[in-house]
Design a protein around this motif. Structure first.
Motif, PDB file in Angstrom:
ATOM      1  N   VAL A   1      -2.886   9.770   6.836  1.00 25.40           N
ATOM      2  CA  VAL A   1      -2.604   9.627   5.396  1.00 25.40           C
ATOM      3  C   VAL A   1      -3.668  10.340   4.582  1.00 25.40           C
ATOM      4  CG1 VAL A   1      -2.298   7.988   3.525  1.00 25.40           C
ATOM      5  CG2 VAL A   1      -1.341   7.483   5.758  1.00 25.40           C
TER       6      VAL A   1
ATOM      7  N   GLU B   1      -4.672  27.611 -11.490  1.00 25.99           N
ATOM      8  CA  GLU B   1      -5.017  29.022 -11.646  1.00 25.99           C
ATOM      9  C   GLU B   1      -4.350  29.636 -12.875  1.00 25.99           C
ATOM     10  OE1 GLU B   1      -3.698  30.652  -7.997  1.00 25.99           O
ATOM     11  OE2 GLU B   1      -5.064  29.397  -6.866  1.00 25.99           O
TER      12      GLU B   1
ATOM     13  N   VAL C   1      -3.483   2.316   6.226  1.00 32.97           N
ATOM     14  CA  VAL C   1      -3.087   2.806   4.901  1.00 32.97           C
ATOM     15  C   VAL C   1      -4.024   2.251   3.835  1.00 32.97           C
ATOM     16  CG1 VAL C   1      -1.176   3.117   3.333  1.00 32.97           C
ATOM     17  CG2 VAL C   1      -0.722   2.878   5.730  1.00 32.97           C
ATOM     18  N   ILE C   2      -4.501   0.994   4.014  1.00 30.68           N
ATOM     19  CA  ILE C   2      -5.459   0.437   3.051  1.00 30.68           C
ATOM     20  C   ILE C   2      -6.743   1.272   3.055  1.00 30.68           C
ATOM     21  CG2 ILE C   2      -6.906  -1.561   2.490  1.00 30.68           C
ATOM     22  CD1 ILE C   2      -4.698  -3.350   3.544  1.00 30.68           C
TER      23      ILE C   2
ATOM     24  N   ALA D   1      -6.200   4.419   1.286  1.00 27.99           N
ATOM     25  CA  ALA D   1      -6.139   4.160  -0.159  1.00 27.99           C
ATOM     26  C   ALA D   1      -7.543   3.992  -0.717  1.00 27.99           C
ATOM     27  CB  ALA D   1      -5.302   2.926  -0.439  1.00 27.99           C
TER      28      ALA D   1
ATOM     29  N   LEU E   1      -8.815   7.269  -1.328  1.00 27.83           N
ATOM     30  CA  LEU E   1      -8.144   7.819  -2.509  1.00 27.83           C
ATOM     31  C   LEU E   1      -8.798   7.304  -3.781  1.00 27.83           C
ATOM     32  CD1 LEU E   1      -5.658   9.565  -3.178  1.00 27.83           C
ATOM     33  CD2 LEU E   1      -4.423   7.439  -3.510  1.00 27.83           C
TER      34      LEU E   1
ATOM     35  N   ILE F   1      -3.045  14.119   4.722  1.00 29.58           N
ATOM     36  CA  ILE F   1      -1.951  14.559   3.842  1.00 29.58           C
ATOM     37  C   ILE F   1      -2.425  14.567   2.390  1.00 29.58           C
ATOM     38  CG2 ILE F   1       0.357  13.986   2.996  1.00 29.58           C
ATOM     39  CD1 ILE F   1       0.957  12.804   5.740  1.00 29.58           C
ATOM     40  N   LEU F   2      -3.114  13.474   1.984  1.00 33.02           N
ATOM     41  CA  LEU F   2      -3.565  13.385   0.589  1.00 33.02           C
ATOM     42  C   LEU F   2      -4.621  14.439   0.286  1.00 33.02           C
ATOM     43  CD1 LEU F   2      -3.675   9.521   0.135  1.00 33.02           C
ATOM     44  CD2 LEU F   2      -2.093  11.109  -0.923  1.00 33.02           C
TER      45      LEU F   2
ATOM     46  N   LEU G   1      -2.942  17.788  -0.168  1.00 28.70           N
ATOM     47  CA  LEU G   1      -2.222  17.858  -1.442  1.00 28.70           C
ATOM     48  C   LEU G   1      -3.200  17.978  -2.609  1.00 28.70           C
ATOM     49  CD1 LEU G   1       0.664  15.288  -0.987  1.00 28.70           C
ATOM     50  CD2 LEU G   1       0.929  17.677  -1.606  1.00 28.70           C
ATOM     51  N   LEU G   2      -4.297  17.188  -2.554  1.00 29.81           N
ATOM     52  CA  LEU G   2      -5.300  17.239  -3.623  1.00 29.81           C
ATOM     53  C   LEU G   2      -5.935  18.616  -3.691  1.00 29.81           C
ATOM     54  CD1 LEU G   2      -7.145  13.841  -3.232  1.00 29.81           C
ATOM     55  CD2 LEU G   2      -5.925  14.626  -5.233  1.00 29.81           C
TER      56      LEU G   2
ATOM     57  N   GLN H   1      -4.663  21.427  -2.783  1.00 30.30           N
ATOM     58  CA  GLN H   1      -3.703  22.384  -3.314  1.00 30.30           C
ATOM     59  C   GLN H   1      -3.563  22.255  -4.817  1.00 30.30           C
ATOM     60  OE1 GLN H   1      -1.291  24.748  -2.337  1.00 30.30           O
ATOM     61  NE2 GLN H   1      -2.756  25.038  -0.688  1.00 30.30           N
ATOM     62  N   THR H   2      -3.371  21.002  -5.295  1.00 31.34           N
ATOM     63  CA  THR H   2      -3.052  20.844  -6.712  1.00 31.34           C
ATOM     64  C   THR H   2      -4.284  20.990  -7.580  1.00 31.34           C
ATOM     65  OG1 THR H   2      -3.230  18.503  -6.326  1.00 31.34           O
ATOM     66  CG2 THR H   2      -1.032  19.408  -6.412  1.00 31.34           C
TER      67      THR H   2
ATOM     68  N   GLY I   1      -4.066  24.637  -8.045  1.00 29.75           N
ATOM     69  CA  GLY I   1      -2.920  24.498  -8.935  1.00 29.75           C
ATOM     70  C   GLY I   1      -3.201  25.007 -10.342  1.00 29.75           C
TER      71      GLY I   1
ATOM     72  N   LEU J   1       1.407  14.334  -6.877  1.00 31.25           N
ATOM     73  CA  LEU J   1       0.702  15.547  -6.450  1.00 31.25           C
ATOM     74  C   LEU J   1       1.689  16.666  -6.169  1.00 31.25           C
ATOM     75  CD1 LEU J   1      -2.050  14.065  -4.132  1.00 31.25           C
ATOM     76  CD2 LEU J   1      -2.361  15.182  -6.317  1.00 31.25           C
TER      77      LEU J   1
ATOM     78  N   VAL K   1       0.825  -1.205   0.000  1.00 26.81           N
ATOM     79  CA  VAL K   1       0.000   0.000   0.000  1.00 26.81           C
ATOM     80  C   VAL K   1       0.860   1.256   0.000  1.00 26.81           C
ATOM     81  CG1 VAL K   1      -2.047   1.005   0.955  1.00 26.81           C
ATOM     82  CG2 VAL K   1      -1.544  -1.358   1.414  1.00 26.81           C
TER      83      VAL K   1
END
Lengths: 82, 248
Positions: free
Chosen positions: B231, B248, B145-146, B149, B152, B234-235, B238-239, B241-242, B246, A69, A57
Motif C-alpha cells: 500500500v 509541470e 493498511v493501518i 495509513a 500517509l 502504491i501511494l 502516486l504521490l 507522480q502527482t 504533476g 491522487l 482503513v
C-alpha cells in the motif's frame, strides 16, 4: 435486529445513494469515504469486527486518497497536453 | 438505449436482485449459534489450533492457500503500479521538488500538529493489530493498511521531505517483497516439517497467549509487512507522480 443495526442500515442506504447522485468525482471520493465509515459501523453492528477494521482503513483512507491522487494526475496530464 | 426503457430495465433488475438477497438472507443462521459446518470449524480452530480469533484461523490456517494467492495478487498489483507510474522518471525532478517543498510550507499549522501527534499512536495501533491477529479482531491485512495509513499521515502533515526520509522507496519495496516471500517460505515449511504445504507445524501453546496458534501469527505478521509495503509503495508512486511531476 437492534436499533444500531437499523440506523446503520439506513445510513448505508442513504450513503450509497448519495455516492451515486454526486456527479463531481472529487466530491464523490469524499462522499464515498463517509459512506465507507457507515459501512464499517454496519459491519460492526452485525458482529464482524474483523471486516469493520479493514473497511475503516481501506474505504475511508486508502481508496479516497488513491482516487484523489489519480484524478490529480489525470488533470495534470490534460493540462500538459493542451 | 433511450432513458425510459433503460430506467425500467434497471428497476426490474434491482427488484429481482432485492428479492434474491431477501430470499438468501432468510436462510442465514441466527447470530451467536454456530451450527452445522461452522460449528465444526470453530471447534477445530479453538481446540486444535488454539486460535482465539477464528476468523484469522480460517484466513491463515484452514484457507491459508487462498490467502497466499490473495497476498500475491496485492504484490503483483503494487509491482504493476510501480512499473507503470515510474515511466519517465529522472528529469526535472529537482526543480519540481523545490517547488512543492515551498508548497508544503503552506500546510495549515493545525493539520500539521494533528498529523504529527497522530503518527506515533497510529503506528503502535497498527503493530498491535498485526501481532494480535490470532487473539482479537484484526490481523496482518488490517494492521498493514493501518501502518501504511500512518505513513500517509506523515505526508498529510505536509512533510513530503520527511516522508521520503521515513519511507524510502527502496525500504518499501523490500518490505513488500519480504512479506510475500516470508508467507511463501512458511507455506514451504509445512512441506518440510509437516505433511503438506501450509500445514501448521509450530507448537500451538495455550489459547489466548501471544505466542500461540502455531504458524497463524507468523503468517499474519508476514502479511502485515507485505501489505504495509504494497500500500505504501502504491501511494508513494502516486504521490511521486502527482506532486513531483504533476505540476509541470
Amino acid at each position: 435486529v437492534t436499533v444500531l443495526q437499523i440506523v446503520a442500515l439506513a445510513a448505508v442506504a442513504t450513503g450509497g445513494t448519495l455516492v451515486v447522485l454526486v456527479r463531481d468525482p472529487v466530491r464523490q471520493a469524499l462522499v464515498a469515504s463517509v459512506f465507507g465509515v457507515a459501512l464499517a459501523i454496519l459491519f460492526f453492528a452485525f458482529q464482524a469486527p474483523d471486516v469493520a477494521i479493514s473497511q475503516i482503513v481501506v474505504a475511508t483512507v486508502a481508496v479516497p486518497v488513491m482516487i484523489l491522487l489519480a484524478l490529480t494526475k489525470l488533470r495534470g496530464d490534460e493540462e500538459h497536453e493542451r | 438505449v433511450r432513458p425510459r426503457p433503460r430506467a425500467a430495465l434497471a428497476l426490474l433488475a434491482l427488484a429481482g436482485l432485492a428479492a434474491l438477497i431477501a430470499w438468501a438472507a432468510g436462510g442465514l443462521t441466527p447470530f451467536g449459534t454456530p451450527s452445522g459446518p461452522a460449528n465444526g470449524v470453530v471447534r477445530t480452530l479453538v481446540h486444535e489450533r488454539h486460535a482465539a480469533n477464528t476468523v484469522n484461523g480460517v484466513t491463515y490456517d484452514l484457507r491459508g492457500l487462498d490467502t497466499l494467492g490473495e497476498e500475491l495478487i496485492l504484490f503483483v498489483a503494487a509491482l504493476g503500479s510501480a512499473v507503470l507510474l515510474r515511466h519517465g522518471r529522472g528529469e526535472e525532478v529537482d526543480a519540481a521538488r523545490e517547488q512543492h517543498e515551498s508548497a508544503s510550507a503552506r500546510t495549515a499549522d493545525a493539520l500539521r500538529a494533528a498529523g504529527t501527534a497522530l503518527v506515533g499512536p497510529l503506528i503502535v495501533l497498527g503493530v498491535y493489530v498485526v501481532v494480535h491477529g490470532h487473539l482479537s479482531p484484526g490481523g496482518g491485512f488490517q494492521g498493514g493498511v493501518i501502518l501504511a495509513a500512518g505513513l500517509l499521515l506523515v505526508y498529510a502533515a505536509g512533510q513530503v521531505v520527511a516522508l521520503e526520509r521515513v519511507e524510502p522507496t527502496a525500504l518499501v519495496e523490500v518490505a513488500d517483497a519480504t512479506g510475500a516471500l516470508a508467507y511463501a517460505l512458511v507455506a514451504v515449511g509445512g512441506l518440510v516439517f509437516a505433511v503438506a504445504a501450509l500445514e501448521n507445524f509450530l507448537p500451538f501453546g495455550t489459547t489466548g497467549n501471544l505466542l500461540s496458534a502455531g504458524t497463524i501469527p507468523v503468517l499474519s505478521i508476514a502479511v502485515g509487512v507485505e501489505v504495509t509495503g504494497a500500500v505504501a509503495l502504491i501511494l508513494t508512486e502516486l504521490l511521486d507522480q502527482t506532486l513531483l511531476r504533476g505540476g509541470e
